[in-house]
Design an enzyme around this catalytic site. Sequence first.
Site, PDB file in Angstrom:
ATOM      1  N   ARG A  77       9.241   0.327  13.841  1.00  0.00           N
ATOM      2  CA  ARG A  77       8.655   0.081  12.517  1.00  0.00           C
ATOM      3  C   ARG A  77       7.191   0.526  12.473  1.00  0.00           C
ATOM      4  O   ARG A  77       6.347  -0.164  11.900  1.00  0.00           O
ATOM      5  CB  ARG A  77       8.789  -1.396  12.152  1.00  0.00           C
ATOM      6  CG  ARG A  77      10.236  -1.882  12.101  1.00  0.00           C
ATOM      7  CD  ARG A  77      10.323  -3.324  11.653  1.00  0.00           C
ATOM      8  NE  ARG A  77       9.837  -3.501  10.290  1.00  0.00           N
ATOM      9  CZ  ARG A  77       9.712  -4.680   9.692  1.00  0.00           C
ATOM     10  NH1 ARG A  77      10.004  -5.800  10.364  1.00  0.00           N
ATOM     11  NH2 ARG A  77       9.276  -4.768   8.450  1.00  0.00           N
ATOM     12  N   LYS A  88       0.801  -1.224   0.000  1.00  0.00           N
ATOM     13  CA  LYS A  88       0.000   0.000   0.000  1.00  0.00           C
ATOM     14  C   LYS A  88       0.836   1.278   0.000  1.00  0.00           C
ATOM     15  O   LYS A  88       0.416   2.294  -0.558  1.00  0.00           O
ATOM     16  CB  LYS A  88      -0.960   0.002   1.183  1.00  0.00           C
ATOM     17  CG  LYS A  88      -2.014  -1.106   1.095  1.00  0.00           C
ATOM     18  CD  LYS A  88      -2.963  -1.060   2.282  1.00  0.00           C
ATOM     19  CE  LYS A  88      -3.997  -2.171   2.202  1.00  0.00           C
ATOM     20  NZ  LYS A  88      -4.965  -2.108   3.304  1.00  0.00           N
TER      21      LYS A  88
END
Length: 286
Positions: free
Chosen positions: A159, A67
């Site tokens: 992350r 994405k």
Amino acid sequence: MIPRAAVLGHPISHSKSPALHLAAYAKLGADIGYTALDVTEQELPALMARIRAEDGWRGLSVTMPLKTGMVAEVDEVRGVALTLGVVNTVAFEEHLGATRRIGYNTDVAGIVNAVVNAGVAASPDAVILGGGGTAASAVAALKDLGTRHAQVFVRDTARAGDARAAAAAVGLSIDVRPLSEAAAPTAHADVVISTLPPHGADHLAQHIAALGTRTPGVLLDVAYDPWPSRIAAVWQDGGGSVVPGLEMLLYQAVEQVRLFTGRGEDVNAAVIDVMCDAVGLPRRAI
């Protein structure tokens, strides 16, 4: 050549998107093929270069883990996709004799519709599980719902860049914390949006069950295979409402069908009914 569309992701064999889209196109009488293509992040640029050279494409549905990478592969990004830097939909538009690939994000609308349909009130106390591209859409959805602050729990706090960037872009205050600390805040939240992969919340589910407390809020678990997930089962046992990921998939797919066919008002309740039937969802009003 028959017009075509596809869902891209890795892994992709479990995807229900082909069933949803093909049911919609059949009901609309739209002659559009739709397949699932297994594509890794490393393979995406080469695939998009090949697609760019081919005729007949109407659209792409984009799922994990592509994405954010898709942003660089389209000609233009519009709407909330531009704000978030997260594209889950690519529509192919003709302009002055040339085809342009336009990036959109229909996940945000899918999340909002799914949790509102489940009874989430305005300004909910919110938790997001996971920090990637779908979590970024969850951040924007919560902002739309009036949430002022959300807790984001991730396996690796280093992350969570997508969630942090989304929060900065839409102006939502978030705390990013380790998933190991999520049990109590998750159990007591008004709404929980899990963007973790299948089985990614299993360990957390065990910790929530061990608390022995009620889970009165709404849980949207984006992962829908296998179903029910462990966390969905624990949540329901605690008295909370569970929204299956398939419902979010339905809501965002409706918007994709409109973009891929160009037939906005025609994608009506009758089309949505056959989409629900195709994946075994109760029929919903959108």
